[in-house]
Design a protein around this motif. Structure first.
Motif, PDB file in Angstrom:
ATOM      1  N   ALA A 214      30.519  38.522  40.431  1.00 45.87           N
ATOM      2  CA  ALA A 214      29.162  38.016  40.178  1.00 45.87           C
ATOM      3  C   ALA A 214      29.198  36.878  39.162  1.00 45.87           C
ATOM      4  O   ALA A 214      28.488  35.875  39.305  1.00 45.87           O
ATOM      5  N   ALA A 215      30.036  37.027  38.127  1.00 47.80           N
ATOM      6  CA  ALA A 215      30.142  35.975  37.108  1.00 47.80           C
ATOM      7  C   ALA A 215      30.626  34.671  37.753  1.00 47.80           C
ATOM      8  O   ALA A 215      30.079  33.588  37.509  1.00 47.80           O
ATOM      9  N   LYS A 216      31.626  34.780  38.614  1.00 46.19           N
ATOM     10  CA  LYS A 216      32.159  33.581  39.289  1.00 46.19           C
ATOM     11  C   LYS A 216      31.095  32.964  40.202  1.00 46.19           C
ATOM     12  O   LYS A 216      30.982  31.738  40.304  1.00 46.19           O
ATOM     13  N   LEU A 217      30.335  33.835  40.860  1.00 45.73           N
ATOM     14  CA  LEU A 217      29.285  33.342  41.760  1.00 45.73           C
ATOM     15  C   LEU A 217      28.230  32.554  40.979  1.00 45.73           C
ATOM     16  O   LEU A 217      27.763  31.505  41.431  1.00 45.73           O
ATOM     17  N   VAL A 218      27.855  33.063  39.815  1.00 49.52           N
ATOM     18  CA  VAL A 218      26.863  32.372  38.982  1.00 49.52           C
ATOM     19  C   VAL A 218      27.412  30.993  38.565  1.00 49.52           C
ATOM     20  O   VAL A 218      26.680  29.988  38.585  1.00 49.52           O
ATOM     21  N   ILE A 219      28.688  30.936  38.229  1.00 46.63           N
ATOM     22  CA  ILE A 219      29.288  29.648  37.832  1.00 46.63           C
ATOM     23  C   ILE A 219      29.237  28.665  39.007  1.00 46.63           C
ATOM     24  O   ILE A 219      28.851  27.508  38.853  1.00 46.63           O
ATOM     25  N   LEU A 220      29.601  29.138  40.199  1.00 50.23           N
ATOM     26  CA  LEU A 220      29.565  28.243  41.369  1.00 50.23           C
ATOM     27  C   LEU A 220      28.133  27.807  41.683  1.00 50.23           C
ATOM     28  O   LEU A 220      27.877  26.628  41.959  1.00 50.23           O
ATOM     29  N   LEU A 259      35.062  42.627  49.633  1.00 46.01           N
ATOM     30  CA  LEU A 259      33.990  42.419  48.650  1.00 46.01           C
ATOM     31  C   LEU A 259      33.612  40.940  48.714  1.00 46.01           C
ATOM     32  O   LEU A 259      34.387  40.071  48.300  1.00 46.01           O
ATOM     33  N   ILE A 260      32.438  40.670  49.240  1.00 43.63           N
ATOM     34  CA  ILE A 260      32.013  39.285  49.473  1.00 43.63           C
ATOM     35  C   ILE A 260      30.953  38.876  48.449  1.00 43.63           C
ATOM     36  O   ILE A 260      29.968  39.586  48.234  1.00 43.63           O
ATOM     37  N   ALA A 261      31.177  37.730  47.834  1.00 45.50           N
ATOM     38  CA  ALA A 261      30.174  37.145  46.933  1.00 45.50           C
ATOM     39  C   ALA A 261      29.513  36.006  47.696  1.00 45.50           C
ATOM     40  O   ALA A 261      30.206  35.146  48.247  1.00 45.50           O
ATOM     41  N   GLU A 262      28.191  36.022  47.752  1.00 48.09           N
ATOM     42  CA  GLU A 262      27.494  34.957  48.497  1.00 48.09           C
ATOM     43  C   GLU A 262      26.373  34.344  47.665  1.00 48.09           C
ATOM     44  O   GLU A 262      25.510  35.056  47.153  1.00 48.09           O
TER      45      GLU A 262
END
Ligand code: HSE
Length: 329
Positions: A214-220, A259-262
């Motif tokens: 989730a942290a990486k997704l927020v950064i992207l 585990l998919i981050a979208e």
């Protein structure tokens, strides 16, 4: 001469030091002469304004540890042009990295970081501060380790609107899921094995509860999709409830579970959850790999994959940021 300071001397900091030592000639070919004038950890620091012997620094850390000035004092007292901030992540407070980054920028230094916490907590503030101070703020290593994604989107996909990013952004979870599927092992049997690979976070619940993804997704979402996202906007489900039987049910229909981050700008959501992925889909990667599908308006779909963690892999991203800042040709 470029003066470098390294804040944080765990696996990533040491990996960076080794690469700066062993690949000095190659890197100086791109950016000119450099030296490392300060290295800090949570206990203290090593300082030499003439340039530290990096291999010696690694030995000192191992044998007697650092002492003396702590990072904030080093930022005040030592002259450096670029800070490499690689202290451990705290996604809730952003500290201690956030203060290190703000203080370094305040004194006019460029900043390169692998630390997700400060970006999750204060991306806009840091971006604005960098702009105000006229310094570079680089963070390729925060997402996907060696897998190129942030500079790829900013440079090679410049001119595109990035509409969706869907990816496997946590190597520890991917390793656990891969082993559960192949060996029919339970989640708890595989977790300790994953920790031995030394890519799990210091607190592995960050990995398996989906927090790291989730942290990486927020950064992207913030850096390359301009979504103005915060950590609380992400709907998060981790992998702790997945059983070996779930893979059997999925496998019968030719699916696996990942585990998919979208981050979906069109539909306006951010989500991390275990999802069914067809066996031959590019996101059905195995082991500790990361992968991401980037959906754009002009270029269509772009897929990247690579090693998402590891000391040299993360150092690869950090050194590429250093070269991007100072490249002479
Ligand atoms: N714990 C992370 C992972 C490390 O397993 O992917 C890289 O951020």
């Amino acid at each position: 001469m470029i003066n470098i300071a390294i804040f944080g001397f765990g696996a990533v900091g040491k990996g960076v030091a080794e690469v700066l030592h062993y690949k000095k000639e190659l890197i100086e070919g791109f950016i000119g002469k450099y030296k490392v004038v300060a290295i800090t950890d949570s206990k203290g620091s090593l300082i030499d304004e003439k340039g530290l012997n990096l291999m010696e620094a690694i030995k000192i850390k191992k044998n007697k540890g650092f002492s003396g000035m702590k990072t904030l004092e080093v930022i005040e007292k030592v002259d450096f042009d670029v800070a490499i901030e690689v202290t451990p992540t705290n996604v809730h407070s952003g500290e201690p990295g956030l203060k290190h980054i703000v203080k370094s920028m305040d004194k006019g230094a460029n900043v390169i970081t692998s630390n997700k916490g400060p970006l999750v907590k204060a991306f806009k503030k840091l971006e604005r501060l960098a702009e105000k101070k006229g310094v570079s703020f680089m963070y390729e290593a925060t997402v996907g380790g060696a897998m190129p994604i942030i500079k790829l989107a900013k440079n090679d996909l410049a001119g595109n609107e990035i509409r969706v990013i869907k990816g496997v952004l946590n190597g520890t979870c991917n390793y656990i899921l891969t082993r559960m599927e192949r060996e029919k092992m339970t989640y708890s049997q595989v977790l300790s094995e994953a920790q031995e690979l030394k890519i799990a976070e210091a607190d592995p619940s960050y990995d398996v509860e989906g927090i790291d993804s989730a942290a990486k997704l927020v950064i992207l979402a913030n850096s390359i999709m301009r979504m103005d996202a915060s950590f609380e906007d992400v709907e998060i489900t981790g992998i702790t409830k997945i059983t070996p039987e779930s893979f059997e049910v999925a496998g019968n229909k030719n699916y696996t579970i990942r585990l998919i981050a979208e981050a979906n700008k069109e539909k306006g959501f951010l989500k991390v959850s275990p999802r069914l992925v067809p066996h031959h889909h590019p996101l059905a990667i195995e082991g500790t790999m990361n992968a991401a599908l980037i959906r754009t308006d002009l270029a269509g779909d772009i897929v990247v994959m690579g090693k998402g963690a590891g000391k040299y892999e993360t150092a690869s991203a950090i050194v590429s940021d250093l070269i991007e800042i100072y490249r002479r040709d």
